[in-house]
Design an enzyme around this catalytic site. Structure first.
Site, short mmCIF file in Angstrom:
data_model
loop_
_atom_site.label_atom_id
_atom_site.label_comp_id
_atom_site.label_asym_id
_atom_site.label_seq_id
_atom_site.Cartn_x
_atom_site.Cartn_y
_atom_site.Cartn_z
N SER A 1 79.11 -49.12 82.66
CA SER A 1 78.07 -48.08 82.58
C SER A 1 77.25 -48.20 81.29
O SER A 1 76.04 -47.95 81.29
CB SER A 1 78.68 -46.69 82.71
OG SER A 1 79.57 -46.42 81.66
N LEU B 1 88.13 -59.63 68.90
CA LEU B 1 87.41 -60.87 68.57
C LEU B 1 87.72 -61.25 67.14
O LEU B 1 87.70 -60.41 66.24
CB LEU B 1 85.91 -60.66 68.76
CG LEU B 1 85.50 -60.41 70.22
CD1 LEU B 1 84.05 -59.96 70.30
CD2 LEU B 1 85.73 -61.66 71.07
N HIS C 1 82.81 -47.24 70.71
CA HIS C 1 84.21 -46.80 70.76
C HIS C 1 84.24 -45.34 71.22
O HIS C 1 83.47 -44.51 70.71
CB HIS C 1 84.86 -46.94 69.38
CG HIS C 1 86.29 -46.54 69.40
ND1 HIS C 1 87.28 -47.38 69.90
CD2 HIS C 1 86.90 -45.40 69.03
CE1 HIS C 1 88.43 -46.75 69.83
NE2 HIS C 1 88.24 -45.54 69.31
C1 GAR Z 1 83.73 -46.99 77.30
O1 GAR Z 1 84.12 -45.65 77.29
C2 GAR Z 1 83.93 -47.63 75.94
O2 GAR Z 1 83.73 -46.75 74.89
C3 GAR Z 1 85.39 -48.02 76.04
O3 GAR Z 1 85.53 -48.52 77.33
C4 GAR Z 1 84.65 -47.81 78.20
C5 GAR Z 1 83.87 -48.84 79.01
O4 GAR Z 1 83.11 -48.21 79.99
N1 GAR Z 1 85.71 -49.00 75.04
C6 GAR Z 1 86.90 -49.05 74.44
O5 GAR Z 1 87.81 -48.29 74.70
C7 GAR Z 1 87.02 -50.15 73.41
N2 GAR Z 1 88.22 -49.98 72.66
P1 GAR Z 1 81.95 -48.97 80.73
O6 GAR Z 1 82.55 -50.25 81.29
O7 GAR Z 1 81.55 -48.02 81.83
O8 GAR Z 1 80.84 -49.23 79.74
#
Ligand code: GAR
Length: 213
Positions: free
Chosen positions: A23, A105, A121
């Site tokens: 998203s 990374l 984050h």
């Molecule tokens: C998001 O909420 C992002 O902040 C989190 O994964 C989700 C991905 O959603 N990232 C982490 O937790 C990184 N540690 P998306 O695939 O719908 O963008």
């Protein structure tokens, strides 16, 4: 104090890495297509072969590829890291965005992109780093959480903060409802930051990301 201008490369070509539904990636791609971000999404890479981020990107005409991450669960092995870097370089990428990419990374990757690697984050760093931060906030009993966009360094969620947005934790929240509310904020703040970076409005002084507008 050393000042790093974070937008010397023009035009901005974005490489987006993600492991999930995508998203954030779609919000950024749509903002580019609408002209709100003066940049182009040049390549999307996932470490998960059937991740939604790949399908959503292809639907928008963006090149999106699965690149196997290697045998480790939380990082890329050396061969995979080289493959990720060369795919991004071949696509002319000069800014890498992590959008739900669930691997750490290392320095070799980060040094390959001196323009910066940026991450979103789902908490107000430095609280709740690591995984499932919305669940950490709920379990802890926090009344407010949010999301953070930050430059990536070699630590886990420790790089200089560019922007944050707060989100209330409501008494009736479940992990899913709280994460959904955080993601609404993410879809506002991440495209805003990428637009500001692409317009050269953000500059890094030590750990301080300074907005010049
Ligand atoms: C998001 O909420 C992002 O902040 C989190 O994964 C989700 C991905 O959603 N990232 C982490 O937790 C990184 N540690 P998306 O695939 O719908 O963008």
């Amino acid at each position: 104090m050393e000042e790093r201008q974070v937008n010397c490369a023009k035009p901005y070509r974005l490489g987006i890495l993600g492991s999930g539904k995508g998203s954030n990636c779609m919000a950024i791609a749509d903002a580019c297509a609408a002209g709100h971000i003066p940049a182009q999404v040049a390549l999307v890479i996932s470490d998960v072969p059937d991740a939604g981020i790949l399908f959503g990107s292809r639907e928008r005409g963006i090149k999106a590829v699965y690149i196997p991450p290697g045998p480790f669960r939380t990082k890329l092995d050396e061969t995979a890291e080289r493959s990720y870097v060369s795919a991004l370089k071949d696509a002319g990428v000069n800014l890498v965005l992590l959008a739900g990419f669930m691997r750490i990374l290392k320095g070799g990757f980060l040094r390959a992109f001196p323009q910066g690697v940026v991450n979103i984050h789902p908490a107000l760093l430095p609280t709740f780093p690591g995984l499932e931060s919305w669940k950490q906030a709920l379990d802890y009993g926090a009344k407010v959480t949010g999301c953070t966009v930050h430059f990536v360094d070699e630590g886990i969620d420790t790089g200089p903060i560019i922007a944050q947005e707060t989100v209330p934790v409501l008494p009736e929240d479940t992990a899913a409802s709280l994460h959904a509310r955080i993601q609404e904020a993410e879809r506002r703040v991440y495209p805003e930051v990428v637009g500001a970076l692409a317009r050269g409005e953000i500059c890094l002084q030590g750990r301080q990301a300074v907005w010049r507008k």
